[in-house]
Design a protein around this motif. Structure first.
Motif, PDB file in Angstrom:
ATOM      1  N   ARG A 150       0.829  -1.211   0.000  1.00 53.23           N
ATOM      2  CA  ARG A 150       0.000   0.000   0.000  1.00 53.23           C
ATOM      3  C   ARG A 150       0.858   1.255   0.000  1.00 53.23           C
ATOM      4  O   ARG A 150       0.538   2.243  -0.678  1.00 53.23           O
ATOM      5  CB  ARG A 150      -0.944  -0.006   1.195  1.00 53.23           C
ATOM      6  N   LEU A 197       2.214   1.649  -3.449  1.00 50.90           N
ATOM      7  CA  LEU A 197       1.171   2.157  -4.342  1.00 50.90           C
ATOM      8  C   LEU A 197       0.976   3.660  -4.164  1.00 50.90           C
ATOM      9  O   LEU A 197       0.838   4.402  -5.141  1.00 50.90           O
ATOM     10  CB  LEU A 197      -0.143   1.411  -4.100  1.00 50.90           C
ATOM     11  N   ALA A 198       0.996   4.116  -2.928  1.00 52.49           N
ATOM     12  CA  ALA A 198       0.855   5.552  -2.666  1.00 52.49           C
ATOM     13  C   ALA A 198       2.015   6.325  -3.286  1.00 52.49           C
ATOM     14  O   ALA A 198       1.811   7.390  -3.901  1.00 52.49           O
ATOM     15  CB  ALA A 198       0.785   5.810  -1.167  1.00 52.49           C
ATOM     16  N   LYS A 207       1.517   6.480  -7.034  1.00 52.07           N
ATOM     17  CA  LYS A 207       0.478   7.442  -7.410  1.00 52.07           C
ATOM     18  C   LYS A 207       1.005   8.877  -7.338  1.00 52.07           C
ATOM     19  O   LYS A 207       0.698   9.702  -8.196  1.00 52.07           O
ATOM     20  CB  LYS A 207      -0.749   7.272  -6.524  1.00 52.07           C
ATOM     21  N   LYS A 208       1.825   9.168  -6.327  1.00 56.26           N
ATOM     22  CA  LYS A 208       2.430  10.496  -6.226  1.00 56.26           C
ATOM     23  C   LYS A 208       3.371  10.746  -7.406  1.00 56.26           C
ATOM     24  O   LYS A 208       3.374  11.827  -7.994  1.00 56.26           O
ATOM     25  CB  LYS A 208       3.208  10.627  -4.916  1.00 56.26           C
ATOM     26  N   GLU A 209       4.158   9.722  -7.730  1.00 56.89           N
ATOM     27  CA  GLU A 209       5.077   9.843  -8.865  1.00 56.89           C
ATOM     28  C   GLU A 209       4.302  10.070 -10.162  1.00 56.89           C
ATOM     29  O   GLU A 209       4.675  10.916 -10.977  1.00 56.89           O
ATOM     30  CB  GLU A 209       5.923   8.575  -8.977  1.00 56.89           C
ATOM     31  N   SER A 210       3.213   9.347 -10.329  1.00 53.29           N
ATOM     32  CA  SER A 210       2.393   9.497 -11.526  1.00 53.29           C
ATOM     33  C   SER A 210       1.821  10.908 -11.617  1.00 53.29           C
ATOM     34  O   SER A 210       1.802  11.521 -12.685  1.00 53.29           O
ATOM     35  CB  SER A 210       1.276   8.455 -11.510  1.00 53.29           C
ATOM     36  N   PHE A 211       1.354  11.419 -10.489  1.00 48.81           N
ATOM     37  CA  PHE A 211       0.823  12.786 -10.466  1.00 48.81           C
ATOM     38  C   PHE A 211       1.901  13.791 -10.865  1.00 48.81           C
ATOM     39  O   PHE A 211       1.667  14.683 -11.680  1.00 48.81           O
ATOM     40  CB  PHE A 211       0.280  13.119  -9.081  1.00 48.81           C
ATOM     41  N   ARG A 254       2.564  13.612 -14.563  1.00 50.90           N
ATOM     42  CA  ARG A 254       1.498  14.264 -15.339  1.00 50.90           C
ATOM     43  C   ARG A 254       1.640  15.775 -15.279  1.00 50.90           C
ATOM     44  O   ARG A 254       1.417  16.487 -16.272  1.00 50.90           O
ATOM     45  CB  ARG A 254       0.124  13.841 -14.823  1.00 50.90           C
ATOM     46  N   ARG A 264       2.591   3.852 -14.351  1.00 49.90           N
ATOM     47  CA  ARG A 264       1.249   3.268 -14.440  1.00 49.90           C
ATOM     48  C   ARG A 264       1.300   1.751 -14.354  1.00 49.90           C
ATOM     49  O   ARG A 264       0.496   1.122 -13.661  1.00 49.90           O
ATOM     50  CB  ARG A 264       0.578   3.673 -15.754  1.00 49.90           C
ATOM     51  N   ALA A 312       2.170   0.551 -10.842  1.00 49.26           N
ATOM     52  CA  ALA A 312       1.008   0.678  -9.971  1.00 49.26           C
ATOM     53  C   ALA A 312       0.031  -0.466 -10.225  1.00 49.26           C
ATOM     54  O   ALA A 312      -0.537  -1.035  -9.286  1.00 49.26           O
ATOM     55  CB  ALA A 312       0.328   2.028 -10.183  1.00 49.26           C
ATOM     56  N   LYS A 322      -1.287  -3.270  -7.526  1.00 46.56           N
ATOM     57  CA  LYS A 322      -2.712  -3.512  -7.306  1.00 46.56           C
ATOM     58  C   LYS A 322      -3.065  -4.976  -7.536  1.00 46.56           C
ATOM     59  O   LYS A 322      -3.840  -5.567  -6.776  1.00 46.56           O
ATOM     60  CB  LYS A 322      -3.559  -2.635  -8.225  1.00 46.56           C
TER      61      LYS A 322
END
Length: 68
Positions: A15, A18-19, A22-26, A29, A47, A50, A54
């Motif tokens: 988890r 994954l967090a 997601k921060k890296e993906s943000f 972007r 992506r 992640a 999941k």
């Protein structure tokens, strides 16, 4: 990131991973939107990593549910 490495981690570690992804993906972007991105393949890697995390979390959840 290898699936074998991920399967060795605990659900809490997954988890956290994954967090972080997601921060890296943000951030990636955001870099793309502002035109600062140099490595466009990094978005795809983030992506996919992640998605791997999941998938393994779901596998672990299913295994725990079938044991109970």
């Amino acid at each position: 990131m290898d699936a074998k490495e991920l399967r060795e981690k605990t659900p809490d570690q997954l988890r956290d991973e994954l967090a972080n992804l997601k921060k890296e993906s943000f951030n990636l972007r955001f870099q793309q939107a502002t035109g600062q991105m140099e490595n466009t393949a990094a978005m795809r890697k983030a992506r996919r990593n992640a998605a791997k995390v999941k998938t393994i979390l779901n596998e672990k959840a299913a295994a725990a549910a079938s044991e109970a």
